[in-house]
Scaffold this active site. Structure first.
Site, PDB file in Angstrom:
ATOM      1  N   CYS A  92      49.647  61.386  18.323  1.00 59.45           N
ATOM      2  CA  CYS A  92      48.786  60.770  17.310  1.00 59.45           C
ATOM      3  C   CYS A  92      47.469  61.517  17.098  1.00 59.45           C
ATOM      4  O   CYS A  92      46.673  61.660  18.031  1.00 59.45           O
ATOM      5  CB  CYS A  92      48.483  59.325  17.716  1.00 59.45           C
ATOM      6  SG  CYS A  92      47.398  58.480  16.555  1.00 59.45           S
ATOM      7  N   TYR A 148      49.983  62.348   5.416  1.00 61.17           N
ATOM      8  CA  TYR A 148      50.787  61.123   5.476  1.00 61.17           C
ATOM      9  C   TYR A 148      51.082  60.602   4.070  1.00 61.17           C
ATOM     10  O   TYR A 148      52.164  60.083   3.800  1.00 61.17           O
ATOM     11  CB  TYR A 148      50.066  60.050   6.286  1.00 61.17           C
ATOM     12  CG  TYR A 148      50.041  60.315   7.763  1.00 61.17           C
ATOM     13  CD1 TYR A 148      51.072  59.882   8.582  1.00 61.17           C
ATOM     14  CD2 TYR A 148      48.986  61.015   8.353  1.00 61.17           C
ATOM     15  CE1 TYR A 148      51.059  60.127   9.947  1.00 61.17           C
ATOM     16  CE2 TYR A 148      48.963  61.266   9.708  1.00 61.17           C
ATOM     17  CZ  TYR A 148      49.999  60.822  10.500  1.00 61.17           C
ATOM     18  OH  TYR A 148      49.988  61.077  11.849  1.00 61.17           O
TER      19      TYR A 148
END
Length: 313
Positions: A49, A180
């Site tokens: 992450c 994203y």
């Protein structure tokens, strides 16, 4: 990190809209703020992450290892969320939880959003107190300054804060979260819009880094941490998995040398796990990779090759 399972984060136009953070109480010494204490908090993260990674980098650079303990989840998120299967007995050794969702449920049984990393847990009260990844590094840089190691860099200098905040906001929307937006787009139009915005901004940053070592001159700042965590994931994950494939990072001479410079700086490369990044993005969503085949490349040894940023010293 998110996967295609997060259908509630897709707008009516097919755009990815990241959920807001539920636990955003700031750290500080004012009434209503989280107390600034050493040893009270635990940062739960996953090496895949980028949002969590930047908090870990700041922790390393500022010398806060003895202030915040760290719990590491598996890089491959399960149907039940982030799990602690990497640890002995499959639980976080301090909190004794198998899944991140457990501590969220203990804290707020009515919470319906995703349990995200980084998550800061108050060990004494055993509850989630902060998952505000956008401001977490700033709290480490300011509220926890009394605990910084001797000689720690000033990553968030007061004279530049307004400028850094404005830059970080653009960086988030167009680059950090921009990959994203492209990767999770549910329409060709939305994908191409995100793609173009992303690479237009990278082109701009390539020019910015032509005449200075870091994003703000020759001083390492919070902005560099935020840019780095996207760069280090780009060629090994985003380029193929998110179809952000106009250029690789190694195709931008200034950005690439800048990225190698950071990688070879203590706190950056030694907290970067390429294998976990690859596994998390490539194997985390079986619907996009049903045979669960992990790509062999690219060669990451090139991150240790010489860079040219010393010319700005």
């Amino acid at each position: 990190m998110a996967t295609s399972e997060n259908i509630h984060e897709i707008s009516s136009t097919g755009a990815f809209v990241r959920q807001k953070n539920r636990f955003d109480t700031p750290f500080g010494n004012q009434e209503g703020e989280l107390p600034v204490e050493a040893g009270r908090y635990r940062i739960l993260w996953a090496k895949i992450c980028p949002w969590a990674h930047r908090a870990i980098i700041a922790r390393e650079l500022l010398g806060l290892k003895n202030v915040f303990s760290v719990g590491t989840a598996s890089p491959i998120r399960t149907e039940k969320g982030w799990d602690f299967s990497l640890n002995e007995e499959g639980v976080d050794p301090v909190l004794k939880i198998g899944y991140l969702t457990e501590i969220y449920a203990e804290t707020d049984p009515k919470y319906m959003g995703r349990a995200t990393v980084p998550t800061v847990v108050d060990i004494i009260e055993r509850k989630v107190v902060n998952n505000d990844y956008f401001h977490l590094t700033n709290y480490l840089e300011t509220a926890f300054q009394p605990f910084h190691k001797k000689g720690a860099p000033d990553l968030y200098p007061e004279a530049l804060r307004e400028e850094i905040d404005a830059f970080n906001d653009v960086l988030f929307h167009e680059v950090n979260n921009g990959v994203y937006k492209a990767g999770f787009a549910h329409s060709q139009k939305v994908y191409e819009e995100a793609y173009d915005i992303l690479f237009n901004r990278l082109d701009s940053l390539e020019k910015r880094l032509a005449n200075q070592r870091y994003l703000f001159g020759n001083q390492l700042t919070d902005a560099d941490i935020r840019f780095y965590v996207t760069l280090v994931r780009f060629d090994v994950a985003y380029y193929s998995v998110f179809r952000t494939n106009r250029n690789r990072i190694i195709d931008f001479p200034n950005i690439w040398n800048y990225a190698k410079d950071l990688y070879q700086t203590k706190g950056f490369g030694d907290t970067t796990d390429f294998e976990s990044i690859k596994k998390g993005y490539q194997l985390g969503d079986p619907s996009t990779n049903p045979l669960q085949i992990l790509a062999k490349g690219p060669d990451v040894s090139i991150w240790n090759e010489p860079h040219d940023r010393g010319r700005f010293s």
